[in-house]
Design a protein around this motif. Structure first.
Motif, PDB file in Angstrom:
ATOM      1  N   ASN A  41     -12.630 -16.951  42.435  1.00  0.00           N
ATOM      2  CA  ASN A  41     -13.446 -16.098  41.564  1.00  0.00           C
ATOM      3  C   ASN A  41     -12.740 -14.807  41.186  1.00  0.00           C
ATOM      4  O   ASN A  41     -13.069 -14.193  40.170  1.00  0.00           O
ATOM      5  CB  ASN A  41     -14.798 -15.778  42.216  1.00  0.00           C
ATOM      6  N   LYS A  42     -11.769 -14.395  41.992  1.00  0.00           N
ATOM      7  CA  LYS A  42     -10.970 -13.211  41.688  1.00  0.00           C
ATOM      8  C   LYS A  42      -9.731 -13.572  40.857  1.00  0.00           C
ATOM      9  O   LYS A  42      -8.868 -12.724  40.620  1.00  0.00           O
ATOM     10  CB  LYS A  42     -10.550 -12.487  42.975  1.00  0.00           C
ATOM     11  N   GLY A  43      -9.643 -14.841  40.448  1.00  0.00           N
ATOM     12  CA  GLY A  43      -8.552 -15.272  39.584  1.00  0.00           C
ATOM     13  C   GLY A  43      -7.234 -15.530  40.291  1.00  0.00           C
ATOM     14  O   GLY A  43      -6.183 -15.591  39.652  1.00  0.00           O
ATOM     15  N   GLN A  44      -7.283 -15.711  41.607  1.00  0.00           N
ATOM     16  CA  GLN A  44      -6.075 -15.957  42.388  1.00  0.00           C
ATOM     17  C   GLN A  44      -6.073 -17.404  42.868  1.00  0.00           C
ATOM     18  O   GLN A  44      -7.076 -18.113  42.770  1.00  0.00           O
ATOM     19  CB  GLN A  44      -5.988 -14.989  43.570  1.00  0.00           C
ATOM     20  N   LYS A  45      -4.942 -17.849  43.408  1.00  0.00           N
ATOM     21  CA  LYS A  45      -4.797 -19.249  43.831  1.00  0.00           C
ATOM     22  C   LYS A  45      -4.648 -19.332  45.348  1.00  0.00           C
ATOM     23  O   LYS A  45      -3.714 -18.776  45.922  1.00  0.00           O
ATOM     24  CB  LYS A  45      -3.566 -19.861  43.164  1.00  0.00           C
ATOM     25  N   LEU A  46      -5.578 -20.046  45.992  1.00  0.00           N
ATOM     26  CA  LEU A  46      -5.459 -20.297  47.419  1.00  0.00           C
ATOM     27  C   LEU A  46      -4.475 -21.441  47.612  1.00  0.00           C
ATOM     28  O   LEU A  46      -4.655 -22.525  47.049  1.00  0.00           O
ATOM     29  CB  LEU A  46      -6.810 -20.666  48.037  1.00  0.00           C
ATOM     30  N   ILE A  47      -3.444 -21.218  48.396  1.00  0.00           N
ATOM     31  CA  ILE A  47      -2.457 -22.258  48.685  1.00  0.00           C
ATOM     32  C   ILE A  47      -2.764 -22.912  50.027  1.00  0.00           C
ATOM     33  O   ILE A  47      -2.692 -24.125  50.158  1.00  0.00           O
ATOM     34  CB  ILE A  47      -1.027 -21.678  48.655  1.00  0.00           C
ATOM     35  N   ALA A  48      -3.132 -22.100  51.030  1.00  0.00           N
ATOM     36  CA  ALA A  48      -3.470 -22.641  52.358  1.00  0.00           C
ATOM     37  C   ALA A  48      -4.352 -21.645  53.091  1.00  0.00           C
ATOM     38  O   ALA A  48      -4.238 -20.439  52.893  1.00  0.00           O
ATOM     39  CB  ALA A  48      -2.209 -22.915  53.170  1.00  0.00           C
ATOM     40  N   GLY A  61      -1.319 -17.407  46.122  1.00  0.00           N
ATOM     41  CA  GLY A  61      -0.472 -17.176  44.965  1.00  0.00           C
ATOM     42  C   GLY A  61      -1.179 -16.133  44.122  1.00  0.00           C
ATOM     43  O   GLY A  61      -2.283 -16.375  43.633  1.00  0.00           O
ATOM     44  N   MET A  62      -0.565 -14.955  43.985  1.00  0.00           N
ATOM     45  CA  MET A  62      -1.244 -13.825  43.347  1.00  0.00           C
ATOM     46  C   MET A  62      -0.676 -13.498  41.979  1.00  0.00           C
ATOM     47  O   MET A  62       0.515 -13.611  41.748  1.00  0.00           O
ATOM     48  CB  MET A  62      -1.119 -12.579  44.228  1.00  0.00           C
ATOM     49  N   ASP A  70      -7.784  -4.631  47.715  1.00  0.00           N
ATOM     50  CA  ASP A  70      -9.122  -4.890  47.180  1.00  0.00           C
ATOM     51  C   ASP A  70      -9.530  -6.340  47.416  1.00  0.00           C
ATOM     52  O   ASP A  70     -10.676  -6.622  47.778  1.00  0.00           O
ATOM     53  CB  ASP A  70      -9.190  -4.580  45.681  1.00  0.00           C
ATOM     54  N   LEU A  71      -8.594  -7.264  47.231  1.00  0.00           N
ATOM     55  CA  LEU A  71      -8.889  -8.682  47.447  1.00  0.00           C
ATOM     56  C   LEU A  71      -9.249  -8.948  48.900  1.00  0.00           C
ATOM     57  O   LEU A  71     -10.254  -9.601  49.194  1.00  0.00           O
ATOM     58  CB  LEU A  71      -7.708  -9.557  47.013  1.00  0.00           C
ATOM     59  N   VAL A  72      -8.454  -8.436  49.825  1.00  0.00           N
ATOM     60  CA  VAL A  72      -8.728  -8.658  51.253  1.00  0.00           C
ATOM     61  C   VAL A  72     -10.045  -7.998  51.650  1.00  0.00           C
ATOM     62  O   VAL A  72     -10.838  -8.589  52.392  1.00  0.00           O
ATOM     63  CB  VAL A  72      -7.557  -8.168  52.135  1.00  0.00           C
ATOM     64  N   ARG A  73     -10.292  -6.801  51.147  1.00  0.00           N
ATOM     65  CA  ARG A  73     -11.567  -6.129  51.439  1.00  0.00           C
ATOM     66  C   ARG A  73     -12.745  -6.995  50.972  1.00  0.00           C
ATOM     67  O   ARG A  73     -13.727  -7.160  51.692  1.00  0.00           O
ATOM     68  CB  ARG A  73     -11.608  -4.755  50.778  1.00  0.00           C
ATOM     69  N   ALA A  78     -17.387 -10.216  51.983  1.00  0.00           N
ATOM     70  CA  ALA A  78     -18.227 -11.342  51.577  1.00  0.00           C
ATOM     71  C   ALA A  78     -18.309 -12.406  52.671  1.00  0.00           C
ATOM     72  O   ALA A  78     -19.387 -12.945  52.936  1.00  0.00           O
ATOM     73  CB  ALA A  78     -17.713 -11.947  50.275  1.00  0.00           C
ATOM     74  N   SER A  79     -17.195 -12.717  53.321  1.00  0.00           N
ATOM     75  CA  SER A  79     -17.231 -13.740  54.376  1.00  0.00           C
ATOM     76  C   SER A  79     -17.990 -13.240  55.595  1.00  0.00           C
ATOM     77  O   SER A  79     -18.673 -14.022  56.268  1.00  0.00           O
ATOM     78  CB  SER A  79     -15.815 -14.198  54.744  1.00  0.00           C
ATOM     79  N   ASN A  80     -17.904 -11.952  55.885  1.00  0.00           N
ATOM     80  CA  ASN A  80     -18.683 -11.356  56.960  1.00  0.00           C
ATOM     81  C   ASN A  80     -20.181 -11.540  56.688  1.00  0.00           C
ATOM     82  O   ASN A  80     -20.943 -11.972  57.559  1.00  0.00           O
ATOM     83  CB  ASN A  80     -18.319  -9.871  57.067  1.00  0.00           C
ATOM     84  N   SER A  81     -20.595 -11.249  55.465  1.00  0.00           N
ATOM     85  CA  SER A  81     -22.006 -11.420  55.082  1.00  0.00           C
ATOM     86  C   SER A  81     -22.420 -12.883  55.163  1.00  0.00           C
ATOM     87  O   SER A  81     -23.502 -13.213  55.650  1.00  0.00           O
ATOM     88  CB  SER A  81     -22.242 -10.901  53.665  1.00  0.00           C
TER      89      SER A  81
END
Length: 154
Positions: A41-48, A61-62, A70-73, A78-81
């Motif tokens: 949703n942030k426009g980045q690519k999860l590789i693993a 992949g950024m 900002d992405l890690v925050r 969100a995952s904490n919630s």
């Protein structure tokens, strides 16, 4: 962004804050899918993505327009919630402050993916603390011990 071409590969590592709030195998896949959605949703690519009960590794992949902090925050918030709203732990779940971020070239992608996918086997021989300190040493990152994670030996 016209005429901007890049290949930025970052491995992010962060830890769970409290001993009672470990990531459990019964719901870790749901957590990883949720985090994948945040990244996409942030426009980045999860590789693993993979981890252990006390920490997580995310290989991304950024795009150059992405601010890693900002992405890690956002991932952590969100995952904490998600974990707390789903009541996946007996006590309130929190991620520790901070994270490690390590960059790689394209020639290292397969190696990093294999490393992340084999976290369970890897940690039979090495603790999270040993692993994290190795990353800091291999990447020649200066650090002050007082600012490292609160270590949890499981």
């Amino acid at each position: 962004m016209p005429n901007t071409f890049s290949q930025i590969y970052i491995q992010v590592v962060f830890a769970v804050k409290y001993r009672k709030a470990f990531i459990h195998q019964s719901w870790e896949d749901d957590l990883y899918k949720y985090i994948k959605g945040i990244i996409q949703n942030k426009g980045q690519k999860l590789i693993a993505i993979n981890g252990m009960p006390d920490h997580i590794h995310i290989f991304i992949g950024m795009k150059p327009t992405c601010n890693l902090s900002d992405l890690v925050r956002e991932i952590k918030k969100a995952s904490n919630s998600f974990i707390n709203e789903q009541k996946l732990t007996a006590s309130n779940f929190h991620w520790q402050e901070g994270f490690g971020a390590f960059s790689y070239s394209q020639s290292h992608i397969d190696h990093v993916v294999k490393y992340i996918n084999n976290q369970k086997q890897h940690h039979r021989k090495q603790t999270f603390k040993e692993e994290y300190l190795d990353f800091l040493q291999k990447f020649a990152i200066e650090y002050d011990e007082k600012y490292l994670f609160e270590w949890i030996d499981i």
